[in-house]
Scaffold this active site. Sequence first.
Site, PDB file in Angstrom:
ATOM      1  N   HIS A 108       0.863  -1.179   0.000  1.00  0.00           N
ATOM      2  CA  HIS A 108       0.000   0.000   0.000  1.00  0.00           C
ATOM      3  C   HIS A 108       0.904   1.234   0.000  1.00  0.00           C
ATOM      4  CE1 HIS A 108      -2.461   3.178   1.811  1.00  0.00           C
ATOM      5  NE2 HIS A 108      -3.527   2.491   1.431  1.00  0.00           N
ATOM      6  N   ASP A 166       1.053   4.101   1.494  1.00  0.00           N
ATOM      7  CA  ASP A 166       1.461   4.611   2.809  1.00  0.00           C
ATOM      8  C   ASP A 166       2.422   3.645   3.497  1.00  0.00           C
ATOM      9  OD1 ASP A 166      -0.089   6.909   2.563  1.00  0.00           O
ATOM     10  OD2 ASP A 166      -1.856   5.940   3.425  1.00  0.00           O
ATOM     11  N   LYS A 167       2.146   2.347   3.373  1.00  0.00           N
ATOM     12  CA  LYS A 167       3.035   1.357   3.994  1.00  0.00           C
ATOM     13  C   LYS A 167       4.375   1.281   3.277  1.00  0.00           C
ATOM     14  CE  LYS A 167       1.675   0.627   7.485  1.00  0.00           C
ATOM     15  NZ  LYS A 167       2.561   0.929   8.585  1.00  0.00           N
ATOM     16  N   GLU A 187      11.130  11.095   6.770  1.00  0.00           N
ATOM     17  CA  GLU A 187       9.803  10.977   6.176  1.00  0.00           C
ATOM     18  C   GLU A 187       9.936  10.631   4.694  1.00  0.00           C
ATOM     19  OE1 GLU A 187       7.651  11.292   8.487  1.00  0.00           O
ATOM     20  OE2 GLU A 187       8.862  12.361   9.939  1.00  0.00           O
ATOM     21  N   GLU A 225      15.656  14.822   9.059  1.00  0.00           N
ATOM     22  CA  GLU A 225      16.893  15.180   9.750  1.00  0.00           C
ATOM     23  C   GLU A 225      17.598  13.907  10.213  1.00  0.00           C
ATOM     24  OE1 GLU A 225      13.925  17.810   9.354  1.00  0.00           O
ATOM     25  OE2 GLU A 225      13.756  16.441  11.064  1.00  0.00           O
ATOM     26  N   LYS A 274      -6.015  -3.880   0.706  1.00  0.00           N
ATOM     27  CA  LYS A 274      -6.571  -3.380   1.961  1.00  0.00           C
ATOM     28  C   LYS A 274      -7.616  -4.362   2.472  1.00  0.00           C
ATOM     29  CE  LYS A 274      -8.129   1.063   3.876  1.00  0.00           C
ATOM     30  NZ  LYS A 274      -8.455   2.457   3.527  1.00  0.00           N
ATOM     31  N   PHE A 289     -10.088  -2.711  -9.603  1.00  0.00           N
ATOM     32  CA  PHE A 289      -8.936  -2.192  -8.878  1.00  0.00           C
ATOM     33  C   PHE A 289      -7.664  -2.589  -9.634  1.00  0.00           C
ATOM     34  CE2 PHE A 289      -6.704  -2.296  -4.429  1.00  0.00           C
ATOM     35  CZ  PHE A 289      -5.957  -1.188  -4.786  1.00  0.00           C
ATOM     36  N   ASP A 303      -2.783   6.544  -5.598  1.00  0.00           N
ATOM     37  CA  ASP A 303      -2.794   7.476  -4.468  1.00  0.00           C
ATOM     38  C   ASP A 303      -1.380   7.734  -3.976  1.00  0.00           C
ATOM     39  OD1 ASP A 303      -5.807   7.745  -3.640  1.00  0.00           O
ATOM     40  OD2 ASP A 303      -5.479   5.604  -3.934  1.00  0.00           O
ATOM     41  N   ALA A 304      -1.101   8.961  -3.629  1.00  0.00           N
ATOM     42  CA  ALA A 304       0.195   9.295  -3.038  1.00  0.00           C
ATOM     43  C   ALA A 304       0.340   8.607  -1.691  1.00  0.00           C
ATOM     44  CB  ALA A 304       0.326  10.810  -2.886  1.00  0.00           C
ATOM     45  N   ARG A 347       0.879   7.600   7.957  1.00  0.00           N
ATOM     46  CA  ARG A 347      -0.534   7.859   7.716  1.00  0.00           C
ATOM     47  C   ARG A 347      -1.423   6.656   8.033  1.00  0.00           C
ATOM     48  NH1 ARG A 347      -1.809  11.245   2.332  1.00  0.00           N
ATOM     49  NH2 ARG A 347      -1.295   9.249   1.356  1.00  0.00           N
ATOM     50  N   LYS A 348      -0.857   5.634   8.637  1.00  0.00           N
ATOM     51  CA  LYS A 348      -1.649   4.468   9.047  1.00  0.00           C
ATOM     52  C   LYS A 348      -1.402   4.137  10.525  1.00  0.00           C
ATOM     53  CE  LYS A 348      -3.968   3.411   5.339  1.00  0.00           C
ATOM     54  NZ  LYS A 348      -3.956   4.818   4.897  1.00  0.00           N
ATOM     55  N   LYS A 360      11.834   6.801  12.708  1.00  0.00           N
ATOM     56  CA  LYS A 360      12.454   7.459  13.866  1.00  0.00           C
ATOM     57  C   LYS A 360      13.352   6.496  14.621  1.00  0.00           C
ATOM     58  CE  LYS A 360       8.379  10.388  14.510  1.00  0.00           C
ATOM     59  NZ  LYS A 360       7.236  10.708  15.364  1.00  0.00           N
ATOM     60  N   LYS A 418      13.369   9.100  20.006  1.00  0.00           N
ATOM     61  CA  LYS A 418      12.047   9.712  19.857  1.00  0.00           C
ATOM     62  C   LYS A 418      11.044   8.863  20.629  1.00  0.00           C
ATOM     63  CE  LYS A 418      14.268  11.820  16.407  1.00  0.00           C
ATOM     64  NZ  LYS A 418      15.736  11.663  16.239  1.00  0.00           N
ATOM     65  N   ASP A 456       7.955   9.021  20.726  1.00  0.00           N
ATOM     66  CA  ASP A 456       6.804   8.586  19.939  1.00  0.00           C
ATOM     67  C   ASP A 456       6.917   7.097  19.655  1.00  0.00           C
ATOM     68  OD1 ASP A 456       5.685  11.093  19.792  1.00  0.00           O
ATOM     69  OD2 ASP A 456       6.512  11.566  17.824  1.00  0.00           O
TER      70      ASP A 456
END
Length: 454
Positions: A84, A86-87, A112, A125, A235, A305, A313-314, A319-320, A340, A344, A346
């Site tokens: 996908h 995003d993945k 990113e 960075e 998906k 599909f 899609d970009a 985003r997931k 990261k 971090k 997060d």
Amino acid sequence: MSSTAGSVGGTTAAGSTDTAPPLTPINTSGDAAPPSLSADDNNMNQSATNNTPTTPTGIAAASTEDNTPADSFLFASESVTESHPDKLCDTISDAIVDACLTLDPSSRIACETVCKTGVVIIFGEITTSASINYEQVIRDAVRDAGYDDPAKGLDYKTCNVIVALEEQSPDIAQSVDSTKVEDMGAGDSSVVFGYACEETPEFMPMSHSLATKLSARLAAVRKDGTLDWIRPDGKTQVTMEYVMNAEGVPTPKRVHSIIISAQHAEEVSNDKISADLLEHVVKPVVPEKYLDDKTIYHMNPSGRFVIGGPHSDAGLTGRKPIVDSYGGWGSYGGGTLSGKDATKVDRSGAYAARWIAKSLVAAGYCHRCCVQLSYAIGLAQPISVHVDTYGTCTNKNGQTEQSLAKLVETKFDLRPGCIVKELDLRRPIMRKTAAYGHFGREEEEFKWEKVKEI
């Protein structure tokens, strides 16, 4: 939490249309739903064709009658394949993290990725002593995701690669650096959550577990050639019917519905798609006891599909988050996990929160719980620790819901440096987390999944 039966390009069984009772026992604070994507969000919204398939033998026709008992409720979780868009971006970002950590375990990374037709861009960075061929790392990750032909929207051999990286801000570095790793300050201010429950052997919500395993299976049958018509993007979504047991714990009763969207070759029919996905993806994954003649199946509900991946899609790193965590159960806070290094919080804090939650449930202190940790940039000690058992605390060893947070603070050293050291987070293991969830997996490297005795 209502649902309608019927699909275009899929197979269906009798379903429900009414609204289930409210999920009052479930904490839905924080980012409890996947972030909004583009207006034509990946694979679900491509224009349908008119070749609506017939329902395969043995699958009941659709119904609009509500058969959901009044004492149950529906909860849905989704997942996506490793290819996908995003993945793919998460995977590239974590491949960069691993490349740096392999040569310099002290690397500081915030990377990113964005991808679209024929192009991949990384930005962020990075401070490292390692010499990294970033372009080669990117191309290898794109190749591994199955994008090897311009017709798929991305070809690892010819795609345009743009690298826009700078060193970490010295203002951030000075607040994190320390002579001892244990005294290292948090790399950013953050609020993170961890969740665990008794629904599955891995202490994860069943709706999320099944959706994740379906996505992994969808990729597996593509890569091993079982289904030669499948293309990389995909998906899944699983809606479970739950009932509350005597202890007030949501308990899986049955699978209400399954949605699978699989990118496919031009020539394959929707009938074959539906039959193959049911036989080779659903049946090997979903326990038969949770399927019945009322279960709804939507196989490629858009009807077509063919165009997928970054061409459709970009993609963007991070985003997931719900796919990465608990499928909408518990809560989600902080930032993205991928791209990261472990300074971090997060990332490292989220791993620690899961470690705590799983250890509490496994030890019998509660039937399910959500753990929240908060940090301030530059400070080593967490600002707060919170444990919510949703009223399922068992009072083991005299511990009450209110005292569990203090128990956690005495049993776990939650300074970022100590988390990094205890969970061995300077190893190049991050790419492995990028697809099919950071939690609920029994890989040896995932030490946050190893229950700690409390």
